[in-house]
Design a protein around this motif. Structure first.
Motif, PDB file in Angstrom:
ATOM      1  N   ASP A 117      -0.380  -0.039   8.227  1.00 19.72           N
ATOM      2  CA  ASP A 117       0.534   0.389   7.151  1.00 19.72           C
ATOM      3  C   ASP A 117       1.728   1.166   7.682  1.00 19.72           C
ATOM      4  O   ASP A 117       2.806   1.162   7.070  1.00 19.72           O
ATOM      5  N   THR A 169      -1.863   7.046   4.800  1.00 20.64           N
ATOM      6  CA  THR A 169      -1.435   5.648   4.752  1.00 20.64           C
ATOM      7  C   THR A 169      -0.225   5.397   5.639  1.00 20.64           C
ATOM      8  O   THR A 169      -0.187   4.422   6.397  1.00 20.64           O
ATOM      9  N   SER A 219       0.809  -1.222   0.000  1.00 25.22           N
ATOM     10  CA  SER A 219       0.000   0.000   0.000  1.00 25.22           C
ATOM     11  C   SER A 219       0.841   1.271   0.000  1.00 25.22           C
ATOM     12  O   SER A 219       0.481   2.257  -0.647  1.00 25.22           O
ATOM     13  N   THR A 246       2.402   1.897  -3.474  1.00 17.70           N
ATOM     14  CA  THR A 246       1.303   2.194  -4.391  1.00 17.70           C
ATOM     15  C   THR A 246       0.835   3.627  -4.214  1.00 17.70           C
ATOM     16  O   THR A 246       0.627   4.355  -5.196  1.00 17.70           O
TER      17      THR A 246
END
Length: 224
Positions: A169, A163, A29, A32
């Motif tokens: 995360d 995030t 994540s 990304t």
């Protein structure tokens, strides 16, 4: 054979669980989200470059009809030079000082182009030039795309910053990537204030029978 299969199965489960745990800790994540920020930043750079490419033609066209406005034309040229001299990479998006310097230079060019628009209103012969009108339309369209690109970039930054700060995360963001918050664009200084319109730039029409001394206060009153 059955014993061997039974011994392999637990290891497979462990590996699968480990992979799942790592995936939930920002392994996928975080990069990304960062790649999305980088892509949106590329859009911002593209639109700013498009604007910078329009400036020389705008200034060259304006010089023919508004040659006396040397200060403003010079300001536009210098502001463009300052804005294009600052090279910022995706690595710099986490550096507040570099990002602020970049934004300040772009804001300076925006203000200089605003002065140029004001000058245009006082030169009908410049407004009547089809080429200049086309360039101004292209500039307006580009600035709209700049605003959209900045908005999309800020949204990507917000997602990335959220995030890397939220569990789980945040674990991968810190341990594996050493992630730092990205910088977002802020509102231009004075953006919340209504623009000041200076009517003194264009001579006020004289009333019939009025002398020059009477006309001057009227112009000043209009400006206030």
């Amino acid at each position: 054979m059955a014993h061997r299969f039974s011994s392999i199965l637990p290891r497979t489960i462990v590996v699968a669980l480990a992979a799942s745990s790592l995936a939930g800790c920002g392994i996928n994540s975080v990069p990304t989200a960062e790649e999305n920020v980088n892509a949106k930043w590329g859009d911002v750079e593209s639109q700013y470059q498009r604007r910078a490419d329009l400036v020389p033609n705008l200034v060259a066209t304006a010089k023919g009809a508004a040659a006396s406005e040397t200060t403003i034309l010079t300001n536009v040229t210098n502001a463009r030079a300052a804005a294009t001299s600052i090279n910022i990479t995706t690595d710099d998006l986490s550096d507040p000082a570099t990002f602020e310097k970049f934004q300040a230079a772009q804001n300076q060019l925006t203000q200089a182009l605003g002065q140029l628009r004001t000058v245009v209103e006082n030169y009908p012969q410049l407004q009547s030039q089809a080429r200049f009108g086309q360039l101004m339309d292209e500039l307006a369209g580009t600035e709209n795309r700049i605003n959209e690109a900045r908005r999309d970039y800020n949204a990507a930054v917000q997602n990335y910053n959220t995030t890397i700060r939220t569990f789980p995360d945040a674990i991968g963001a810190k341990i594996f990537y050493g992630a730092k918050p990205k910088q977002a664009f802020t509102a231009d200084a004075g953006a919340a204030n209504a623009p000041k319109v200076d009517f003194d730039m264009a001579p006020a029409p004289k009333a019939a029978g009025a002398n020059d001394n009477a006309a001057a206060p009227a112009s000043s009153a209009a400006a206030n």
